[in-house]
Design a protein around this motif. Sequence first.
Motif, PDB file in Angstrom:
ATOM      1  N   ILE A 126       0.840  -1.200   0.000  1.00  0.00           N
ATOM      2  CA  ILE A 126       0.000   0.000   0.000  1.00  0.00           C
ATOM      3  C   ILE A 126       0.875   1.250   0.000  1.00  0.00           C
ATOM      4  N   GLU A 127       1.917   1.226   0.808  1.00  0.00           N
ATOM      5  CA  GLU A 127       2.805   2.361   0.881  1.00  0.00           C
ATOM      6  C   GLU A 127       3.863   2.268  -0.224  1.00  0.00           C
ATOM      7  N   HIS A 128       4.399   3.378  -0.607  1.00  0.00           N
ATOM      8  CA  HIS A 128       5.281   3.460  -1.772  1.00  0.00           C
ATOM      9  C   HIS A 128       6.653   2.885  -1.433  1.00  0.00           C
ATOM     10  N   GLN A 129       6.825   1.590  -1.714  1.00  0.00           N
ATOM     11  CA  GLN A 129       8.093   0.895  -1.503  1.00  0.00           C
ATOM     12  C   GLN A 129       8.658   0.505  -2.865  1.00  0.00           C
ATOM     13  N   PRO A 130       9.983   0.582  -3.046  1.00  0.00           N
ATOM     14  CA  PRO A 130      10.551   0.365  -4.380  1.00  0.00           C
ATOM     15  C   PRO A 130      10.603  -1.088  -4.830  1.00  0.00           C
ATOM     16  N   SER A 131      10.766  -2.033  -3.908  1.00  0.00           N
ATOM     17  CA  SER A 131      10.926  -3.433  -4.301  1.00  0.00           C
ATOM     18  C   SER A 131      10.367  -4.345  -3.222  1.00  0.00           C
ATOM     19  N   ILE A 132      10.136  -5.583  -3.592  1.00  0.00           N
ATOM     20  CA  ILE A 132       9.581  -6.546  -2.643  1.00  0.00           C
ATOM     21  C   ILE A 132      10.561  -6.828  -1.507  1.00  0.00           C
ATOM     22  N   ILE A 133      11.859  -6.887  -1.808  1.00  0.00           N
ATOM     23  CA  ILE A 133      12.814  -7.219  -0.744  1.00  0.00           C
ATOM     24  C   ILE A 133      13.044  -6.047   0.209  1.00  0.00           C
ATOM     25  N   SER A 134      12.561  -4.861  -0.142  1.00  0.00           N
ATOM     26  CA  SER A 134      12.730  -3.705   0.742  1.00  0.00           C
ATOM     27  C   SER A 134      11.554  -3.512   1.681  1.00  0.00           C
ATOM     28  N   LEU A 135      10.556  -4.405   1.627  1.00  0.00           N
ATOM     29  CA  LEU A 135       9.356  -4.232   2.437  1.00  0.00           C
ATOM     30  C   LEU A 135       9.670  -4.374   3.925  1.00  0.00           C
ATOM     31  N   PRO A 136       9.006  -3.583   4.782  1.00  0.00           N
ATOM     32  CA  PRO A 136       9.098  -3.814   6.230  1.00  0.00           C
ATOM     33  C   PRO A 136       8.561  -5.206   6.569  1.00  0.00           C
ATOM     34  N   SER A 137       8.903  -5.694   7.726  1.00  0.00           N
ATOM     35  CA  SER A 137       8.559  -7.079   8.075  1.00  0.00           C
ATOM     36  C   SER A 137       7.054  -7.327   8.064  1.00  0.00           C
ATOM     37  N   ASP A 138       6.250  -6.372   8.573  1.00  0.00           N
ATOM     38  CA  ASP A 138       4.803  -6.583   8.605  1.00  0.00           C
ATOM     39  C   ASP A 138       4.230  -6.692   7.193  1.00  0.00           C
ATOM     40  N   ALA A 139       4.710  -5.845   6.294  1.00  0.00           N
ATOM     41  CA  ALA A 139       4.229  -5.892   4.916  1.00  0.00           C
ATOM     42  C   ALA A 139       4.686  -7.184   4.229  1.00  0.00           C
ATOM     43  N   GLU A 146       9.118 -10.729 -10.342  1.00  0.00           N
ATOM     44  CA  GLU A 146       9.286  -9.292 -10.102  1.00  0.00           C
ATOM     45  C   GLU A 146      10.503  -8.800 -10.867  1.00  0.00           C
ATOM     46  N   ARG A 147      10.374  -7.670 -11.499  1.00  0.00           N
ATOM     47  CA  ARG A 147      11.489  -6.983 -12.154  1.00  0.00           C
ATOM     48  C   ARG A 147      11.666  -5.646 -11.452  1.00  0.00           C
ATOM     49  N   TYR A 148      12.829  -5.437 -10.841  1.00  0.00           N
ATOM     50  CA  TYR A 148      13.086  -4.181 -10.126  1.00  0.00           C
ATOM     51  C   TYR A 148      14.206  -3.421 -10.810  1.00  0.00           C
ATOM     52  N   LEU A 149      13.902  -2.234 -11.255  1.00  0.00           N
ATOM     53  CA  LEU A 149      14.880  -1.320 -11.817  1.00  0.00           C
ATOM     54  C   LEU A 149      14.731   0.031 -11.138  1.00  0.00           C
ATOM     55  N   GLN A 150      15.826   0.593 -10.679  1.00  0.00           N
ATOM     56  CA  GLN A 150      15.781   1.921 -10.088  1.00  0.00           C
ATOM     57  C   GLN A 150      15.531   2.940 -11.194  1.00  0.00           C
ATOM     58  N   LEU A 151      14.499   3.733 -11.012  1.00  0.00           N
ATOM     59  CA  LEU A 151      14.159   4.768 -11.971  1.00  0.00           C
ATOM     60  C   LEU A 151      14.252   6.127 -11.311  1.00  0.00           C
ATOM     61  N   ARG A 152      14.632   7.121 -12.081  1.00  0.00           N
ATOM     62  CA  ARG A 152      14.766   8.459 -11.513  1.00  0.00           C
ATOM     63  C   ARG A 152      13.439   8.951 -10.951  1.00  0.00           C
ATOM     64  N   GLY A 196      11.270   7.113  -9.645  1.00  0.00           N
ATOM     65  CA  GLY A 196      10.819   6.231  -8.573  1.00  0.00           C
ATOM     66  C   GLY A 196      10.004   5.072  -9.129  1.00  0.00           C
ATOM     67  N   THR A 197       9.879   4.015  -8.363  1.00  0.00           N
ATOM     68  CA  THR A 197       9.101   2.852  -8.785  1.00  0.00           C
ATOM     69  C   THR A 197       8.340   2.305  -7.594  1.00  0.00           C
ATOM     70  N   HIS A 198       7.189   1.699  -7.848  1.00  0.00           N
ATOM     71  CA  HIS A 198       6.352   1.117  -6.799  1.00  0.00           C
ATOM     72  C   HIS A 198       6.386  -0.400  -6.969  1.00  0.00           C
ATOM     73  N   ALA A 199       6.826  -1.092  -5.943  1.00  0.00           N
ATOM     74  CA  ALA A 199       6.989  -2.549  -6.011  1.00  0.00           C
ATOM     75  C   ALA A 199       5.684  -3.234  -6.399  1.00  0.00           C
ATOM     76  N   HIS A 200       5.787  -4.227  -7.261  1.00  0.00           N
ATOM     77  CA  HIS A 200       4.624  -5.053  -7.577  1.00  0.00           C
ATOM     78  C   HIS A 200       5.094  -6.453  -7.968  1.00  0.00           C
ATOM     79  N   LEU A 201       4.518  -7.438  -7.326  1.00  0.00           N
ATOM     80  CA  LEU A 201       4.819  -8.840  -7.587  1.00  0.00           C
ATOM     81  C   LEU A 201       3.719  -9.395  -8.482  1.00  0.00           C
ATOM     82  N   GLN A 202       4.089  -9.897  -9.653  1.00  0.00           N
ATOM     83  CA  GLN A 202       3.102 -10.404 -10.599  1.00  0.00           C
ATOM     84  C   GLN A 202       2.842 -11.885 -10.328  1.00  0.00           C
ATOM     85  N   ALA A 203       1.574 -12.264 -10.387  1.00  0.00           N
ATOM     86  CA  ALA A 203       1.158 -13.656 -10.175  1.00  0.00           C
ATOM     87  C   ALA A 203       0.393 -14.115 -11.412  1.00  0.00           C
ATOM     88  N   VAL A 204       0.895 -15.174 -12.047  1.00  0.00           N
ATOM     89  CA  VAL A 204       0.298 -15.664 -13.290  1.00  0.00           C
ATOM     90  C   VAL A 204      -0.041 -17.142 -13.138  1.00  0.00           C
TER      91      VAL A 204
END
Length: 691
Positions: free
Chosen positions: A515-528, A554-560, A562-570
């Motif tokens: 919900i909060e603007h986090q850049p990648s899945i591995i950077s999430l706080p423990s609760d998230a 997940e594809r994570y690239l640092q962008l000037r 900013g990016t919002h983490a999203h994990l795709q499920a297929v």
Amino acid sequence: MIPALYLDTHVWETLLEHYVCKPVKAARGGSLALQAAATMSGAKQTAPRILVFGDVLGRLDAFVKRLQSVNEKNGPFDAALCVGQFFPADGSGVEGVEGYFKGEKAIPVPTYFIGDYGDGVNSLLAPARSKALDMGFSMDGIPVCDNLLYLKGSGVLLLKGLRIAYLSGKYIPDVYKNARGAEASGGHFEDDVDALRAIADEKDVTDIFISNEWPRGVTQSASAAEGIDVASTGSDISAELASILKPRYHFSGSEGVFYAREPYVNPDATHVTRFIGLGAVGNENKQKFVHALSPTPASVMSASDLASKPTNTTMSPYIKGAHRSSTAGTAQKRDVGQMDKASADDGQYWRYDTSQGKRQRRNDGGDRVCFEFVKQGSCSRGETCKFKHDLGDGKPIPKGACFDFITKGQCEKGAECRYKHSLEDNGAADEALPPGSCFDFFRKGECGRGSECRFSHSLDDPRPTRTPRPPPDACWFCLSSPNIETHLVASVGDHCYCALAKGPLCPGHVLILPIEHQPSIISLPSDAELELEKYKHAIRECFKKQGKATIFFERYLQLRAGTHAHLQAVPIPLSKASLALSSFISSAKEVGFTFEVIHPGEKDHEARERLKELVGRGVNYFMVELHEGTLLAHPLSQGEKLPMQFGREVLANILGTPERGDWKQCKLDVSEETAMADQFKEQFQEFDPMP
């Protein structure tokens, strides 16, 4: 904790149509992070799961129905807390309450309430209040019937490691200084407010604070609460206590609307506070009235996790000048030096009775210990104080002594307690580290984050934590953004949400996002992170029932920008699941890179920890999680390029639809997206981890 959901008003109204209005999956209950990985003395501890309800208003049948439904589908929950008016608004509802109070009807989960006002309250609570006199002093709740407890006055309820501060009643000026009048009318008594002021001096972090009335000025520096007249809403007492208790969560009722404020910083504290106002049970306006959370107790959290600040954090609404003062509900801490002797007797902090018998009358100090003396090491009344400064031997109680140990003879925290379990004055209790200091460095002697640590490794110049870059206004994925397409949202938790992918590869292609603007899945706080794992498990089970396997990537690239983490499920057919490993590995070789293969460990978290070690923070990466748990990860070297649609293209080939490798070629109109989202929600309903 839980952390909670913060949305602009128009976004929340749209989500209400999806959740509150539906009879099965009604109001989102918040976080159900089922396995909080907190460690104390080397033992794994599960985070308690709590439900918080707004004003019950005597509608116990409706309350119990919702409580039982949520507990059966998503439980078990450890407790329910009720804020706002608990008793009926008029005599017509009293009969519906009596059946529960007499034990004729059952309440399925231990439930605590503080709204001791309404029609019939004095006759209904008379047996419990009589029982309270025989119990002596207790902050654990007065049993009313099986699984229903009355939190009388004020205090701190210790629940599965959580410190829950509470204040019963509401502000009624005419009875504020009259104990009997306050009890009879459901008002605050000044000593109960004073007790929480004193409790605020303790070093322990308050996890949750529950009050019936909103704190005045809480919307300052935050998004507006629709339908609320800011000038006349709330109590100055509630605001003052929130500002000094500095709880991680603050819940209130009484206003009939749901409002989740953006988190705010607390002066002289590293953690943030989240305020949540709840509607009334069964209200006709479809306002959310139940919130679920599973916060890890602050006492077992790491300093870095506790100090984590979301990007939408605001300043405190209670700092000087932040909100307009008012005489209504004002109860400033009194200056004893400016009071005459008669009024000074009313200003004493006493809340603890060292006797095991009935509570003494207020005009007789009896065996009560002076709270002010123990906490401050001195008492402003000196020899005139009628409360005890020693335990009968003439030797003063030392400053910093544990109040539970002194007054009860024991302390549940044992060796973990930060206060003295001795009457010997052998030095002050441990001093708290200055704000901004690294807990690991000063308590353990080392910090694994090294130069990347956000906190100071020097006591001479503790620097504040870095403020994260605010999310861009145009972020598609921030729920508070005006660009969010709410018709795609399928489920919302406290820290994460699930939504249909834009231009889906196939039916059921969804995203899990913080919900909060986090850049990648591995950077999430423990609760998230824990809540994300819950969503992953639910999605797997949903597709498993349909004979499909789930691939996450997940594809994570640092962008000037900013990016919002999203994990795709297929979802892919089980018959093709065995092709995934070889397809990703061979496709990677064609592009010019290789994957690190991380096999599942004996424990669920081992593979995730290995992934974090491999890619590190701030490193661009691509990651795939196969249906059996194997992880494929590739950290990108400086300047290395990766095709934007790589993961999607591989899966499109597996599915035999290579033409769908680019999401832009698969766009749907709003009606088609809505239909597909509704189809997934219907399939996901029985697996949704959020009530």
